[in-house]
Motif scaffolding. Structure first.
Motif, PDB file in Angstrom:
ATOM      1  N   ARG A  46      13.570  91.467 -25.598  1.00  0.00           N
ATOM      2  CA  ARG A  46      13.727  90.089 -25.145  1.00  0.00           C
ATOM      3  C   ARG A  46      14.751  90.016 -24.018  1.00  0.00           C
ATOM      4  O   ARG A  46      14.540  89.332 -23.028  1.00  0.00           O
ATOM      5  N   ASN A  47      15.868  90.739 -24.171  1.00  0.00           N
ATOM      6  CA  ASN A  47      16.886  90.736 -23.125  1.00  0.00           C
ATOM      7  C   ASN A  47      16.344  91.262 -21.801  1.00  0.00           C
ATOM      8  O   ASN A  47      16.774  90.833 -20.742  1.00  0.00           O
ATOM      9  N   ASP A  48      15.407  92.191 -21.866  1.00  0.00           N
ATOM     10  CA  ASP A  48      14.805  92.721 -20.647  1.00  0.00           C
ATOM     11  C   ASP A  48      13.818  91.729 -20.016  1.00  0.00           C
ATOM     12  O   ASP A  48      13.647  91.715 -18.805  1.00  0.00           O
ATOM     13  N   LEU A  53      11.879  86.117 -16.400  1.00  0.00           N
ATOM     14  CA  LEU A  53      11.515  84.721 -16.641  1.00  0.00           C
ATOM     15  C   LEU A  53      12.404  83.787 -15.829  1.00  0.00           C
ATOM     16  O   LEU A  53      11.924  82.845 -15.194  1.00  0.00           O
ATOM     17  N   ILE A  54      13.690  84.065 -15.825  1.00  0.00           N
ATOM     18  CA  ILE A  54      14.633  83.228 -15.065  1.00  0.00           C
ATOM     19  C   ILE A  54      14.294  83.241 -13.581  1.00  0.00           C
ATOM     20  O   ILE A  54      14.272  82.194 -12.935  1.00  0.00           O
ATOM     21  N   GLU A  55      14.021  84.414 -13.035  1.00  0.00           N
ATOM     22  CA  GLU A  55      13.698  84.499 -11.606  1.00  0.00           C
ATOM     23  C   GLU A  55      12.424  83.728 -11.289  1.00  0.00           C
ATOM     24  O   GLU A  55      12.330  83.087 -10.248  1.00  0.00           O
ATOM     25  N   LEU A  94      20.880  82.408 -28.002  1.00  0.00           N
ATOM     26  CA  LEU A  94      20.053  82.778 -26.854  1.00  0.00           C
ATOM     27  C   LEU A  94      18.650  82.190 -26.987  1.00  0.00           C
ATOM     28  O   LEU A  94      18.081  81.697 -26.009  1.00  0.00           O
ATOM     29  N   THR A  95      18.104  82.224 -28.179  1.00  0.00           N
ATOM     30  CA  THR A  95      16.776  81.655 -28.417  1.00  0.00           C
ATOM     31  C   THR A  95      16.746  80.176 -28.039  1.00  0.00           C
ATOM     32  O   THR A  95      15.801  79.711 -27.401  1.00  0.00           O
ATOM     33  N   LYS A  96      17.797  79.452 -28.417  1.00  0.00           N
ATOM     34  CA  LYS A  96      17.877  78.027 -28.061  1.00  0.00           C
ATOM     35  C   LYS A  96      17.832  77.840 -26.544  1.00  0.00           C
ATOM     36  O   LYS A  96      17.116  76.986 -26.028  1.00  0.00           O
ATOM     37  N   GLN A  97      18.615  78.639 -25.833  1.00  0.00           N
ATOM     38  CA  GLN A  97      18.662  78.515 -24.372  1.00  0.00           C
ATOM     39  C   GLN A  97      17.331  78.882 -23.737  1.00  0.00           C
ATOM     40  O   GLN A  97      16.875  78.217 -22.814  1.00  0.00           O
ATOM     41  N   VAL A  98      16.697  79.931 -24.218  1.00  0.00           N
ATOM     42  CA  VAL A  98      15.420  80.362 -23.656  1.00  0.00           C
ATOM     43  C   VAL A  98      14.344  79.315 -23.940  1.00  0.00           C
ATOM     44  O   VAL A  98      13.526  79.011 -23.069  1.00  0.00           O
ATOM     45  N   ASN A  99      14.357  78.749 -25.139  1.00  0.00           N
ATOM     46  CA  ASN A  99      13.382  77.698 -25.448  1.00  0.00           C
ATOM     47  C   ASN A  99      13.568  76.506 -24.515  1.00  0.00           C
ATOM     48  O   ASN A  99      12.597  75.897 -24.075  1.00  0.00           O
ATOM     49  N   GLY A 100      14.811  76.198 -24.201  1.00  0.00           N
ATOM     50  CA  GLY A 100      15.074  75.125 -23.235  1.00  0.00           C
ATOM     51  C   GLY A 100      14.564  75.486 -21.855  1.00  0.00           C
ATOM     52  O   GLY A 100      14.017  74.640 -21.142  1.00  0.00           O
ATOM     53  N   LEU A 101      14.740  76.733 -21.481  1.00  0.00           N
ATOM     54  CA  LEU A 101      14.244  77.197 -20.183  1.00  0.00           C
ATOM     55  C   LEU A 101      12.729  77.075 -20.116  1.00  0.00           C
ATOM     56  O   LEU A 101      12.172  76.637 -19.105  1.00  0.00           O
ATOM     57  N   PHE A 117       4.525  83.649 -14.794  1.00  0.00           N
ATOM     58  CA  PHE A 117       5.218  82.835 -15.781  1.00  0.00           C
ATOM     59  C   PHE A 117       4.459  82.840 -17.101  1.00  0.00           C
ATOM     60  O   PHE A 117       5.056  83.008 -18.169  1.00  0.00           O
ATOM     61  N   ILE A 118       3.154  82.682 -17.030  1.00  0.00           N
ATOM     62  CA  ILE A 118       2.334  82.655 -18.250  1.00  0.00           C
ATOM     63  C   ILE A 118       2.462  83.978 -19.000  1.00  0.00           C
ATOM     64  O   ILE A 118       2.651  84.000 -20.222  1.00  0.00           O
ATOM     65  N   LYS A 119       2.383  85.095 -18.278  1.00  0.00           N
ATOM     66  CA  LYS A 119       2.513  86.413 -18.920  1.00  0.00           C
ATOM     67  C   LYS A 119       3.894  86.580 -19.548  1.00  0.00           C
ATOM     68  O   LYS A 119       4.016  87.057 -20.679  1.00  0.00           O
ATOM     69  N   LEU A 120       4.930  86.198 -18.807  1.00  0.00           N
ATOM     70  CA  LEU A 120       6.287  86.319 -19.339  1.00  0.00           C
ATOM     71  C   LEU A 120       6.481  85.427 -20.558  1.00  0.00           C
ATOM     72  O   LEU A 120       7.103  85.826 -21.546  1.00  0.00           O
ATOM     73  N   GLN A 121       5.938  84.235 -20.499  1.00  0.00           N
ATOM     74  CA  GLN A 121       6.059  83.319 -21.625  1.00  0.00           C
ATOM     75  C   GLN A 121       5.357  83.885 -22.854  1.00  0.00           C
ATOM     76  O   GLN A 121       5.886  83.827 -23.966  1.00  0.00           O
TER      77      GLN A 121
END
Length: 185
Positions: A46-48, A53-55, A94-101, A117-121
């Motif tokens: 997930r960290n990788d 996803l952010i980019e 981290l899960t909370k922040q990613v879900n918000g993202l 984005f779809i693949k990363l999600q």
């Protein structure tokens, strides 16, 4: 039969029982460590995924830099955790922040349609599911191991050789509440 022969038989039986009990405890302890390792692997995965996803989101969203900084900080906390409970606490945040993202995508139709984005999600969702499964496995193996440590007669061997119980991964009360996602644009 002589008394010496009976004593030898008793010592041999006790030795076999002691060795079998010890090996059973070692095997259970290793299963617990292995199941934690599976969680650790998924947390790393997930960290990788998160930077990618952010980019992808950054390309579409004029988003506050603080959110990205917080996610980076939480990723670092997960990676540097010293205990399973520390890692899971940081992971939950981290899960909370990613879900918000991921919720940001709702405001950007082009982003929602972006293949990357779809693949990363999807990858992130799969990873979150694997983390959940791994947590369940860890708690199951912890339960089996701790049961052996508390059950007679293996509890005697456990105390004799200094086996320590494993801690369950528990969900904090705050995590049981319905999440409230907020963004400061």
């Amino acid at each position: 039969m002589s008394t010496t022969f009976i004593i030898i038989i008793i010592v041999i039986v006790l030795g076999i029982w002691l060795a079998a009990s010890y090996n059973s405890l070692v095997k259970s302890r290793m299963h617990t460590k292995e199941s934690w390792s599976q969680i650790d692997v998924q947390l790393k995965r997930r960290n990788d995924l998160i930077p990618n996803l952010i980019e992808t989101v950054k390309g579409y969203a004029n988003y506050e830099e603080k959110t990205f900084e917080k996610i980076a900080k939480l990723r670092s906390q997960v990676a540097s955790a010293n205990t399973p409970n520390e890692a899971m606490e940081a992971s939950n945040a981290l899960t909370k922040q990613v879900n918000g993202l991921l919720a940001v995508a709702e405001n950007y139709p082009d982003l929602k349609a972006n293949t990357n984005f779809i693949k990363l999600q999807e990858e992130l969702t799969n990873t979150e599911n694997k983390i959940s499964y791994s947590r369940q496995l860890f708690n199951s193996t912890t339960s089996a191991y701790n049961t052996k440590l508390e059950s007679f007669p293996s509890n005697i061997v456990g105390k004799l050789f200094g086996f320590k119980p494993s801690q369950f991964l528990e969900t904090p009360e705050s995590e049981k509440e319905v999440p409230k996602v907020e963004f400061n644009f």
